[in-house]
Scaffold this motif. Sequence first.
Motif, PDB file in Angstrom:
ATOM      1  N   LEU B  11       0.932  -1.097   0.138  1.00 40.93           N
ATOM      2  CA  LEU B  11       0.111   0.162   0.122  1.00 40.93           C
ATOM      3  C   LEU B  11       0.832   1.159   0.077  1.00 40.93           C
ATOM      4  N   ILE B  12       0.552   2.175  -0.844  1.00 41.86           N
ATOM      5  CA  ILE B  12       1.188   3.493  -1.008  1.00 41.86           C
ATOM      6  C   ILE B  12       0.236   4.587  -0.703  1.00 41.86           C
ATOM      7  N   LYS B  13       0.543   5.403   0.176  1.00 46.13           N
ATOM      8  CA  LYS B  13      -0.203   6.387   0.584  1.00 46.13           C
ATOM      9  C   LYS B  13       0.693   7.776   0.722  1.00 46.13           C
ATOM     10  N   GLU B  14      -0.253   8.980   0.477  1.00 46.99           N
ATOM     11  CA  GLU B  14       0.522  10.242   0.763  1.00 46.99           C
ATOM     12  C   GLU B  14       0.153  10.608   2.303  1.00 46.99           C
ATOM     13  N   LYS B  15       1.136  11.432   2.866  1.00 45.21           N
ATOM     14  CA  LYS B  15       0.906  12.093   4.238  1.00 45.21           C
ATOM     15  C   LYS B  15      -0.452  12.505   4.225  1.00 45.21           C
ATOM     16  N   ARG B  16      -0.918  12.241   5.488  1.00 46.04           N
ATOM     17  CA  ARG B  16      -2.347  12.706   6.086  1.00 46.04           C
ATOM     18  C   ARG B  16      -3.485  12.104   5.286  1.00 46.04           C
ATOM     19  N   GLU B  17      -3.190  11.120   4.491  1.00 39.81           N
ATOM     20  CA  GLU B  17      -4.388  10.279   3.940  1.00 39.81           C
ATOM     21  C   GLU B  17      -4.604   9.130   5.173  1.00 39.81           C
ATOM     22  N   THR B  18      -5.799   8.295   4.680  1.00 36.68           N
ATOM     23  CA  THR B  18      -6.019   7.265   5.502  1.00 36.68           C
ATOM     24  C   THR B  18      -5.955   5.892   4.798  1.00 36.68           C
ATOM     25  N   ALA B  19      -5.655   4.851   5.598  1.00 37.46           N
ATOM     26  CA  ALA B  19      -5.292   3.585   5.445  1.00 37.46           C
ATOM     27  C   ALA B  19      -6.190   2.660   6.088  1.00 37.46           C
ATOM     28  N   THR B  20      -6.612   1.471   5.328  1.00 42.65           N
ATOM     29  CA  THR B  20      -7.471   0.248   6.084  1.00 42.65           C
ATOM     30  C   THR B  20      -6.712  -1.023   5.762  1.00 42.65           C
ATOM     31  N   LEU B  21      -6.049  -1.692   6.637  1.00 42.29           N
ATOM     32  CA  LEU B  21      -5.673  -2.943   6.514  1.00 42.29           C
ATOM     33  C   LEU B  21      -6.669  -3.872   7.129  1.00 42.29           C
ATOM     34  N   LYS B  22      -6.612  -5.281   6.233  1.00 46.41           N
ATOM     35  CA  LYS B  22      -7.600  -6.093   6.609  1.00 46.41           C
ATOM     36  C   LYS B  22      -6.771  -7.461   7.104  1.00 46.41           C
ATOM     37  N   CYS B  23      -7.546  -8.285   7.897  1.00 42.42           N
ATOM     38  CA  CYS B  23      -7.065  -9.507   8.333  1.00 42.42           C
ATOM     39  C   CYS B  23      -7.783 -10.524   8.595  1.00 42.42           C
ATOM     40  N   PHE B  64      -4.889   5.507  15.004  1.00 41.05           N
ATOM     41  CA  PHE B  64      -5.090   4.059  14.566  1.00 41.05           C
ATOM     42  C   PHE B  64      -6.303   3.521  15.466  1.00 41.05           C
ATOM     43  N   SER B  65      -7.231   2.879  14.890  1.00 39.91           N
ATOM     44  CA  SER B  65      -8.121   2.108  15.361  1.00 39.91           C
ATOM     45  C   SER B  65      -8.395   0.803  14.979  1.00 39.91           C
ATOM     46  N   ALA B  66      -8.802  -0.104  15.374  1.00 39.79           N
ATOM     47  CA  ALA B  66      -9.094  -1.488  15.052  1.00 39.79           C
ATOM     48  C   ALA B  66     -10.225  -2.149  15.623  1.00 39.79           C
ATOM     49  N   ASN B  77      -7.427   0.649  11.106  1.00 35.37           N
ATOM     50  CA  ASN B  77      -7.693   1.936  10.524  1.00 35.37           C
ATOM     51  C   ASN B  77      -6.607   2.892  11.007  1.00 35.37           C
ATOM     52  N   MET B  78      -6.144   3.387   9.690  1.00 32.32           N
ATOM     53  CA  MET B  78      -5.025   4.438  10.176  1.00 32.32           C
ATOM     54  C   MET B  78      -5.283   5.680   9.384  1.00 32.32           C
ATOM     55  N   SER B  79      -5.169   6.894  10.437  1.00 33.59           N
ATOM     56  CA  SER B  79      -5.800   7.998   9.562  1.00 33.59           C
ATOM     57  C   SER B  79      -4.424   8.833   9.723  1.00 33.59           C
ATOM     58  N   SER B  80      -4.618  10.307   9.030  1.00 26.19           N
ATOM     59  CA  SER B  80      -3.575  11.268   9.243  1.00 26.19           C
ATOM     60  C   SER B  80      -2.404  10.710   9.186  1.00 26.19           C
ATOM     61  N   LEU B  81      -2.003   9.768   8.243  1.00 24.85           N
ATOM     62  CA  LEU B  81      -0.709   8.956   8.202  1.00 24.85           C
ATOM     63  C   LEU B  81       0.428   9.958   7.911  1.00 24.85           C
ATOM     64  N   GLU B  82       1.474   9.421   8.787  1.00 23.14           N
ATOM     65  CA  GLU B  82       2.749  10.209   8.741  1.00 23.14           C
ATOM     66  C   GLU B  82       3.963   9.364   8.051  1.00 23.14           C
ATOM     67  N   LEU B  83       4.921  10.084   7.741  1.00 20.37           N
ATOM     68  CA  LEU B  83       6.074   9.315   7.268  1.00 20.37           C
ATOM     69  C   LEU B  83       6.419   8.007   8.172  1.00 20.37           C
ATOM     70  N   GLY B  84       6.573   8.224   9.341  1.00 17.20           N
ATOM     71  CA  GLY B  84       6.832   7.396  10.429  1.00 17.20           C
ATOM     72  C   GLY B  84       6.189   6.155  10.438  1.00 17.20           C
ATOM     73  N   ASP B  85       5.018   6.213   9.862  1.00 21.87           N
ATOM     74  CA  ASP B  85       4.246   4.941   9.728  1.00 21.87           C
ATOM     75  C   ASP B  85       4.346   3.941   8.825  1.00 21.87           C
ATOM     76  N   SER B  86       5.308   4.272   7.986  1.00 24.65           N
ATOM     77  CA  SER B  86       6.085   3.370   6.909  1.00 24.65           C
ATOM     78  C   SER B  86       6.485   2.322   7.635  1.00 24.65           C
ATOM     79  N   ALA B  87       5.860   0.932   7.302  1.00 26.02           N
ATOM     80  CA  ALA B  87       6.332  -0.220   7.960  1.00 26.02           C
ATOM     81  C   ALA B  87       5.689  -1.480   7.586  1.00 26.02           C
ATOM     82  N   LEU B  88       6.064  -2.579   7.913  1.00 22.90           N
ATOM     83  CA  LEU B  88       5.618  -3.678   7.705  1.00 22.90           C
ATOM     84  C   LEU B  88       4.350  -4.210   8.815  1.00 22.90           C
TER      85      LEU B  88
END
Lengths: 119, 114
Positions: B11-23, B64-66, B77-88
């Motif tokens: 997943l590639i996102k811009e700063k301040r965007e939101t992301a949803t990861l599923k499991c 973050f919320s889940a 759910n990850m909101s207001s993404l920051e550069l430091g959120d880049s991870a596995l």
Amino acid sequence: AQTVTQSQPEMSVQEAETVTLSCTYDTSENNYYLFWYKQPPSRQMILVIRQEAYKQQNATENRFSVNFQKAAKSFSLKISDSQLGDTAMYFCAFMKHAYSGAGSYQLTFGKGTKLSVIP
Amino acid sequence: AAGVIQSPRHLIKEKRETATLKCYPIPRHDTVYWYQQGPGQDPQFLISFYEKMQSDKGSIPDRFSAQQFSDYHSELNMSSLELGDSALYFCASSLGTSGAGAQYFGPGTRLLVL
């Protein structure tokens, strides 16, 4: 809080030889579990072996075995007959025992030992 | 044997965007965990759910919320993404208090924040 220490950041072993990875931990818990996970270059986390603290017998899984010393809070992993596919980062991990109805607790990992198997 | 399924894998996102990861946990597993692993780091626990209720909480940012749903799958759910959120981001599952606590990990979602 629990801490897990792996004092060997990197190790190497010749193919077919035996290698031992060290792990120590600190906890005030009496019932807990200990694990070794393997993370190859693909970065998948693979469970290698687990040990229940109340069991005195050391766990064994094929070429992998542990030396669990509860009093010393030591939990080392021995890999026998090392194979090229054993090349990976190895993480030691601790988990508190959960009682019925409580789900399970988080894993606390050490910093890892990068193992290279040399042909 | 069925394993833990995570989506998306990348997943590639811009700063301040939101992301949803599923499991999607291993069938019959009732406990789900989320971990974050930065480059060269060990996995850090974020949060877990047992029988759809939050069971343990780690260093999860307020952004973050889940939750875990009735079919036991979970979403982070990850909101207001920051550069430091880049991870596995790993999801793991287990059989609650059975199975000697063994947690089985999915392949992870690689998140890159630009």
